[in-house]
Design a protein around this motif. Structure first.
Motif, PDB file in Angstrom:
ATOM      1  N   TYR A  14      -0.229   9.628  -0.724  1.00  0.00           N
ATOM      2  CA  TYR A  14      -1.716  10.048   0.016  1.00  0.00           C
ATOM      3  C   TYR A  14      -1.609   8.861   1.127  1.00  0.00           C
ATOM      4  N   ILE A  15      -0.585   8.077   0.950  1.00  0.00           N
ATOM      5  CA  ILE A  15      -1.134   6.977   2.385  1.00  0.00           C
ATOM      6  C   ILE A  15      -0.067   7.652   3.520  1.00  0.00           C
ATOM      7  N   GLY A  16       1.041   8.442   2.939  1.00  0.00           N
ATOM      8  CA  GLY A  16       1.724   8.933   4.284  1.00  0.00           C
ATOM      9  C   GLY A  16       1.185  10.173   4.417  1.00  0.00           C
ATOM     10  N   GLN A  17       0.324  10.753   4.215  1.00  0.00           N
ATOM     11  CA  GLN A  17      -0.495  11.800   4.739  1.00  0.00           C
ATOM     12  C   GLN A  17      -1.998  10.842   4.932  1.00  0.00           C
ATOM     13  N   GLN A  18      -2.278   9.954   5.284  1.00  0.00           N
ATOM     14  CA  GLN A  18      -3.552   9.307   6.498  1.00  0.00           C
ATOM     15  C   GLN A  18      -2.207   8.287   7.853  1.00  0.00           C
ATOM     16  N   VAL A  19      -0.992   8.226   7.289  1.00  0.00           N
ATOM     17  CA  VAL A  19      -0.466   7.627   8.484  1.00  0.00           C
ATOM     18  C   VAL A  19      -0.289   9.160   9.505  1.00  0.00           C
ATOM     19  N   LYS A  20      -0.054  10.407   8.739  1.00  0.00           N
ATOM     20  CA  LYS A  20      -0.147  11.247   9.894  1.00  0.00           C
ATOM     21  C   LYS A  20      -1.270  11.804  10.680  1.00  0.00           C
ATOM     22  N   ARG A  21      -2.267  11.642   9.953  1.00  0.00           N
ATOM     23  CA  ARG A  21      -3.816  11.375  10.491  1.00  0.00           C
ATOM     24  C   ARG A  21      -3.459  10.711  10.894  1.00  0.00           C
ATOM     25  N   PHE A  22      -3.469   9.072  11.912  1.00  0.00           N
ATOM     26  CA  PHE A  22      -3.611   8.230  12.478  1.00  0.00           C
ATOM     27  C   PHE A  22      -2.813   8.866  13.835  1.00  0.00           C
ATOM     28  N   ARG A  23      -1.667   8.842  13.705  1.00  0.00           N
ATOM     29  CA  ARG A  23      -0.348   9.373  14.513  1.00  0.00           C
ATOM     30  C   ARG A  23      -0.735  10.440  15.913  1.00  0.00           C
ATOM     31  N   LYS A  24      -1.185  11.483  14.814  1.00  0.00           N
ATOM     32  CA  LYS A  24      -1.596  12.658  15.109  1.00  0.00           C
ATOM     33  C   LYS A  24      -3.032  12.211  16.800  1.00  0.00           C
ATOM     34  N   LYS A  70      11.360   8.153   3.533  1.00  0.00           N
ATOM     35  CA  LYS A  70       9.678   8.798   3.672  1.00  0.00           C
ATOM     36  C   LYS A  70       8.649   8.198   4.763  1.00  0.00           C
ATOM     37  N   MET A  71       8.318   7.360   4.980  1.00  0.00           N
ATOM     38  CA  MET A  71       7.279   6.851   5.825  1.00  0.00           C
ATOM     39  C   MET A  71       6.876   7.182   6.905  1.00  0.00           C
ATOM     40  N   ASP A  72       6.309   7.330   8.226  1.00  0.00           N
ATOM     41  CA  ASP A  72       6.487   8.002   9.507  1.00  0.00           C
ATOM     42  C   ASP A  72       5.828   7.012  10.062  1.00  0.00           C
ATOM     43  N   VAL A  73       7.008   6.248   9.903  1.00  0.00           N
ATOM     44  CA  VAL A  73       5.836   4.847  10.773  1.00  0.00           C
ATOM     45  C   VAL A  73       6.018   4.738  11.985  1.00  0.00           C
ATOM     46  N   ASP A  74       5.741   3.475  12.291  1.00  0.00           N
ATOM     47  CA  ASP A  74       6.228   3.586  14.370  1.00  0.00           C
ATOM     48  C   ASP A  74       7.380   2.461  14.690  1.00  0.00           C
ATOM     49  N   ALA A  81       0.845  -1.142   0.025  1.00  0.00           N
ATOM     50  CA  ALA A  81      -0.220  -0.394   0.152  1.00  0.00           C
ATOM     51  C   ALA A  81       1.285   1.361   0.061  1.00  0.00           C
ATOM     52  N   PHE A  82       2.234   1.087   0.639  1.00  0.00           N
ATOM     53  CA  PHE A  82       2.993   2.559   0.565  1.00  0.00           C
ATOM     54  C   PHE A  82       3.225   2.246  -0.551  1.00  0.00           C
ATOM     55  N   SER A  83       4.000   1.592  -1.594  1.00  0.00           N
ATOM     56  CA  SER A  83       4.162   0.948  -2.782  1.00  0.00           C
ATOM     57  C   SER A  83       3.806   1.842  -3.658  1.00  0.00           C
ATOM     58  N   ASP A  84       2.706   1.772  -3.433  1.00  0.00           N
ATOM     59  CA  ASP A  84       1.306   1.783  -4.751  1.00  0.00           C
ATOM     60  C   ASP A  84       1.023   3.546  -4.505  1.00  0.00           C
ATOM     61  N   GLU A  85       0.804   4.183  -2.907  1.00  0.00           N
ATOM     62  CA  GLU A  85       0.153   5.349  -3.441  1.00  0.00           C
ATOM     63  C   GLU A  85       1.369   6.135  -2.230  1.00  0.00           C
ATOM     64  N   PRO A  86       2.232   6.098  -2.785  1.00  0.00           N
ATOM     65  CA  PRO A  86       3.113   6.440  -0.876  1.00  0.00           C
ATOM     66  C   PRO A  86       3.004   7.852  -0.820  1.00  0.00           C
TER      67      PRO A  86
END
Length: 669
Positions: free
Chosen positions: A553-563, A585-589, A546-551
């Motif tokens: 857009y998914i990156g923005q959603q990850v930020k929403r969750f973590r916020k 690039k991905m701000d994951v935990d 999922a990260f590879s397909d739409e990095p």
């Protein structure tokens, strides 16, 4: 006031049906809609423009004919990404109309002074326009006839009593290709065939009220709609036809679409059988097209699709061919030198791809006898069976085609069972949540659980996730399962607290498909809030693909969750084409390492090798250097735990540490 605000102010109160859109983070966002568009498009339950815009954000094509929706969405995506002109005609329900109407939409891009690009789209209900002109007949019959002659809709009016042709505009004349010139008192059979034919009225009566039908009138085929009504105080049949090729043909390849294919199946099968042949359905797919487009661009991918369409028309000359969608095609042909023709098509695609990986795959379904009264179901089954045969060789690089046989038939029956009973399985709670423990590698302390789905069926027993999850993914139902699992996990929070597990976080998977259907972030927030579950007790697992397909857009959603306090994990890292750039690039935990890492280490150890272990160590060190945590799944031995401890992996799960089990069977030691 900004230029965009001026534009919105102008559009909002326009009487014409107009909308302004922006393409933001890979998604189309509705900026505003006019009064005219709201009046035309809103549903009875949508009381204001905000409600209409909210529906557009989640399900823009809810009121569109399903077979048209994919075509409209594809063209909208092309328009958003590549620019140019947007023009599409489709069928949808407009306000206060029970039946589908024909909508014509035209759009263009407009750049504001600050560089912002917006799309302005104008909508017209063609059926409504025609009706308005027909209502004006008492004012000027000549003006109406002139309008209809210049309309894009082909119309003819025939007396139900004797078949007299009362009216036929120019588009219908072009559609019917008559033998005679029209004269007063002439019947429809004489007009199109040159002789009387009393069966033609019966034929019109038979297809009346059945929507678009492939009709055989005279010596030509046409897709017609027949409606019985009163006209000038007599009972008539109003015959309409949509002459736009875009309704029944793919604009890119020029091939017919699935709607046209369905219209022509019966006739083509009859022709094949009358010649003594055996009808064959072939489903064709170009696997690897997504990667090809990403690497070489959509224009290069379009050239491949055009090349394939041209090749199919050559090798299946005279047969029924359609372009289903994207890189999917369907052929109805005779079982004659079938593999030779497929081999020719495959070789042409290899040449066009110039050695780049792009796999030509075909599924073949040899046709049994079709029941005359069950054509729609038969065509759907033939399509599905050919597609299933194709799917069996998706990952087989040495096979280009496969036949639907007993083994595939069993898989097909299993698929039907899953699809037929999926909703019931959730309603009856046949699908259970199993919890697999996660431990710290160094201390063996329990630090979490992963929630997994298990289907305990009253007829089939325990159905493995490997047997039902791919089916749900293929049919875009996996998001419903994800919602069900999260709801169940949150609902069982009280039961976990009773067992002393209330402070231990649980993780659940969000599928790539979830992001395509609504706001998954809001759904997660709503569900956890409903049961009073704190965000820090829920880990969100999103697959690497999922990260590879739409990095972006998914990156923005990850930020929403973590916020708001959720922890986000990248799942299955290493299962596909892992990208180190994605990690950066991905701000994951946390990065969850796929079980294949440990499997490779174990396999290589037998031969004395160490490259797999070195790779695992390097990946763990790299992830830690980026400030992220690591979890390795698939641990099955003490030796593997020791290896992970040596390499500094923080967490682990696997059968060695604990098998997945329902909450009621979990015992606290």
């Amino acid at each position: 006031m900004s230029e965009l605000e001026h534009l919105i102010q102008w559009v909002e109160h326009a009487r014409h049906a107009v909308a302004v859109y922006q393409y933001v983070d890979g998604k189309v966002k509705t900026v505003c809609v006019s009064d005219g568009l709201f009046e035309m498009m809103h549903s009875p339950d949508e009381l204001d423009k905000a409600a209409l815009i909210a529906r557009y954000a989640t399900n823009m094509y809810r009121n569109t004919v399903p077979e048209d929706a994919a075509r409209v969405a594809s063209e909208a995506k092309r328009f958003a990404q590549q620019g140019g002109r947007y023009e599409v005609i489709y069928r949808e329900k407009v306000y206060q109309r029970e039946t589908y109407s024909l909508t014509h939409s035209v759009g263009f891009h407009y750049y504001l002074e600050d560089g912002t690009r917006v799309a302005i789209v104008v909508y017209t209900c063609i059926d409504e326009a025609v009706s308005e002109h027909q209502l004006a007949e008492q004012k000027s019959e000549n003006a109406l006839r002139n309008f209809l002659d210049h309309s894009n809709i082909a119309i003819a009016i025939v007396s139900q009593a004797d078949g007299e042709l009362l009216y036929c505009n120019r588009p219908m004349q072009r559609a019917l290709k008559p033998i005679n010139n029209f004269d007063t008192g002439m019947t429809l059979p004489v007009y199109v065939k040159g002789c009387e034919d009393p069966t033609m009225l019966n034929y019109l009566a038979d297809i009346e009220g059945r929507g678009n039908q492939l009709a055989h009138i005279g010596g030509t085929d046409a897709v017609l709609r027949v409606t019985a009504m009163e006209w000038e105080e007599q009972a008539v049949y109003v015959i309409e036809s949509d002459p736009w090729d875009t309704l029944y043909h793919n604009a890119l390849t020029g091939l017919p679409n699935m709607s046209w294919f369905r219209y022509r199946v019966s006739e083509c099968m009859r022709r094949i059988r009358e010649s003594g042949g055996e009808a064959v359905f072939i489903y064709i797919n170009l696997y690897g097209m997504r990667g090809y487009n990403s690497k070489f661009g959509f224009s290069a991918g379009d050239r491949i699709l055009k090349r394939l369409a041209k090749t199919l028309k050559q090798v299946f000359d005279g047969d029924l061919i359609c372009h289903l969608s994207e890189d999917h095609f369907m052929v109805l042909t005779q079982n004659d030198n079938l593999e030779g023709r497929l081999s020719t098509a495959r070789n042409e695609i290899r040449k066009a791809a110039q050695g780049k990986f792009l796999a030509f795959k075909a599924g073949i379904y040899l046709d049994p006898v079709m029941a005359a009264d069950d054509q729609e179901q038969y065509i759907s089954e033939a399509y599905d069976r050919a597609r299933l045969a194709c799917a069996t060789i998706k990952k087989n690089g040495r096979k280009a085609w496969a036949y639907f046989d007993g083994k595939v038939a069993d898989a097909y029956e299993h698929q039907l069972y899953i699809l037929d009973h999926f909703q019931q399985a959730m309603d009856e709670r046949w699908i259970e949540v199993y919890y697999q423990p996660v431990y710290r590698v160094d201390t063996r302390q329990l630090v979490g659980y992963e929630c997994l789905a298990r289907w305990r069926d009253p007829e089939s027993g325990l159905i493995s996730p490997a047997d039902f999850i791919p089916i749900l993914e293929q049919h875009h139902l996996i998001g419903l399962l994800d919602e069900y699992i999260l709801d169940t996990v949150c609902r069982e929070t009280a039961a976990r607290q009773e067992k002393g597990l209330g402070d231990i976080p649980v993780s659940f998977n969000i599928s790539r498909d979830d992001f395509n259907y609504g706001d998954v972030f809001q759904k997660v927030c709503d569900t956890t809030a409903k049961y009073g579950v704190a965000p820090h007790l829920i880990n969100i697992e999103i697959t690497e693909s999922a990260f590879s397909d739409e990095p972006d857009y998914i990156g923005q959603q990850v930020k929403r969750f973590r916020k708001v306090g959720f922890s986000v994990w990248m799942d299955d890292f290493g299962s596909e084409y892992s990208s180190l750039g994605t990690l950066q690039k991905m701000d994951v935990d946390l990065i969850k390492l796929d079980t294949r890492f440990l499997q490779a280490c174990e396999e290589e150890e037998k031969s004395g090798g160490h490259r797999a272990a070195d790779l695992l160590k390097a990946v763990i060190q790299l992830v830690k250097a980026l400030g992220l945590s690591t979890l390795c799944e698939g641990v099955e031995t003490e030796a593997q735990m020791a290896l992970l401890r040596e390499y500094g992996c923080e967490k682990a799960q696997g059968y060695f540490l604990g098998r997945p089990q329902p909450l009621k069977k979990i015992k606290i030691i």
